[in-house]
Motif scaffolding. Structure first.
Motif, short mmCIF file in Angstrom:
data_model
loop_
_atom_site.label_atom_id
_atom_site.label_comp_id
_atom_site.label_asym_id
_atom_site.label_seq_id
_atom_site.Cartn_x
_atom_site.Cartn_y
_atom_site.Cartn_z
N UNK A 59 0.81 -1.21 0.00
CA UNK A 59 0.00 0.00 0.00
C UNK A 59 0.84 1.25 0.00
N UNK A 60 0.15 2.38 0.04
CA UNK A 60 0.80 3.68 0.00
C UNK A 60 0.95 4.25 1.40
N UNK A 61 1.79 5.28 1.51
CA UNK A 61 1.96 5.94 2.80
C UNK A 61 3.39 6.36 3.03
N UNK A 62 3.61 6.99 4.16
CA UNK A 62 4.95 7.42 4.55
C UNK A 62 5.81 6.18 4.82
N UNK A 63 6.97 6.06 4.18
CA UNK A 63 7.81 4.86 4.36
C UNK A 63 8.14 4.56 5.81
N UNK A 64 8.43 5.60 6.60
CA UNK A 64 8.76 5.38 8.01
C UNK A 64 7.56 4.83 8.77
N UNK A 65 6.37 5.34 8.47
CA UNK A 65 5.16 4.86 9.14
C UNK A 65 4.84 3.43 8.73
N UNK A 66 5.03 3.12 7.44
CA UNK A 66 4.81 1.75 6.97
C UNK A 66 5.75 0.78 7.68
N UNK A 67 7.00 1.18 7.83
CA UNK A 67 7.96 0.31 8.51
C UNK A 67 7.60 0.13 9.97
N UNK A 68 7.11 1.18 10.61
CA UNK A 68 6.67 1.04 12.01
C UNK A 68 5.51 0.05 12.11
#
Length: 284
Positions: A59-68
């Motif tokens: 999916x889409x989103x901020x890479x740092x938030x996705x990793x969290x």
């Protein structure tokens, strides 16, 4: 949160694992959930992980938030969680997502085609580029993912495909021509695939939720208010929840309950069917 989604221990450091003899025990299985970095998709991915299933997020989103999100899910559930950033509007990337899951986990047991976008506009003003994008992401991506997943599942002798359609896969609303067309198409695809794979231990079903308060719905509120010339509160009361006899938004946990049933062995005879979770909307 529903009881079956709770951690079995009050220990905050305990991993979320199913118990022995649990009909929803998915340990040893692997899944792909498209559009799972937020909203319904993220909730379904978490439900799978909490039952012991390895999961590929997308999916889409901020890479740092996705990793969290990925690392938290992996740590709290004690399963392997990966991320693949396939653009769902591009068939070759969708195909690569499925290959990636097989390469990481050695198998693919569950495919959830959930990715979707929305645009609200009168038909005569509907942007052609937006039509193409919605059809690609909401419908064609399910075709490409299923096309790539079925050979893997056939080789295993078992598989579960669940497509997130919508109440709008069964009925229409004005100003949503592309979304309604795509979701009707998803149900047609579901029926066809279900018939084709029935003798291979594979099922293909669709879940048709009513309105769920997710980011895509929150964005719709503003679009609907603009298109209809009414306030956001009026959109919620007089447009969205007007159609749902319960006058309540559907919850992600309620969708997850049906989803886990369909991917379990208990759901083996459910095939080629669209299941409504809409507070009675489509009963009218």
């Amino acid at each position: 949160m529903l009881q079956w989604l709770r951690k079995p221990s009050d220990d905050p450091d305990a991993t979320e694992q199913p118990s022995a003899n649990d009909p929803y025990d998915l340990r040893g299985q692997a899944a792909v959930v498209t559009g799972s970095t937020s909203g319904i998709g993220q909730g379904l991915a978490r439900a799978l992980a909490m039952r012991g299933c390895d999961v590929v997020l997308n999916g889409l989103g901020d890479p740092a938030e996705i990793e969290r999100t990925r690392s938290d899910l992996e740590a709290s559930c004690g399963v392997r969680v990966r991320y693949h950033g396939a653009d769902m509007s591009k068939g070759e990337e969708v195909t690569d997502l499925i290959a990636y899951a097989k390469g990481e986990f050695g198998r693919l047991d569950i495919l959830c085609n959930n990715a979707g976008i929305q645009h609200v506009e009168a038909i005569e003003k509907f942007p052609t580029a937006k039509w193409d994008q919605i059809i690609a992401i909401n419908l064609s991506s399910a075709f490409y993912a299923t096309r790539a997943a079925v050979p893997i599942m056939k080789a295993q002798g078992r598989g579960r495909i669940v497509n997130l359609a919508s109440a709008h896969g069964l009925v229409a609303s004005p100003f949503k021509s592309a979304y309604v067309a795509a979701k009707h198409g998803v149900i047609g695809l579901t029926k066809t695939v279900g018939l084709e794979v029935a003798e291979h231990g594979i099922t293909c079903n669709a879940i048709c939720p009513g309105y769920v308060m997710t980011p895509i719905v929150k964005n719709q509120i503003a679009d609907q208010a603009r298109t209809r010339g009414i306030t956001p509160d009026q959109v919620i009361k007089d447009v969205m929840l007007k159609a749902q006899p319960t006058k309540k938004f559907v919850t992600v946990e309620e969708i997850a309950g049906l989803f886990l049933y369909l991917v379990s062995d208990l759901g083996a005879s459910c095939n080629g069917t669209a299941y409504s979770v809409d507070g009675g909307w489509t009963a009218q």
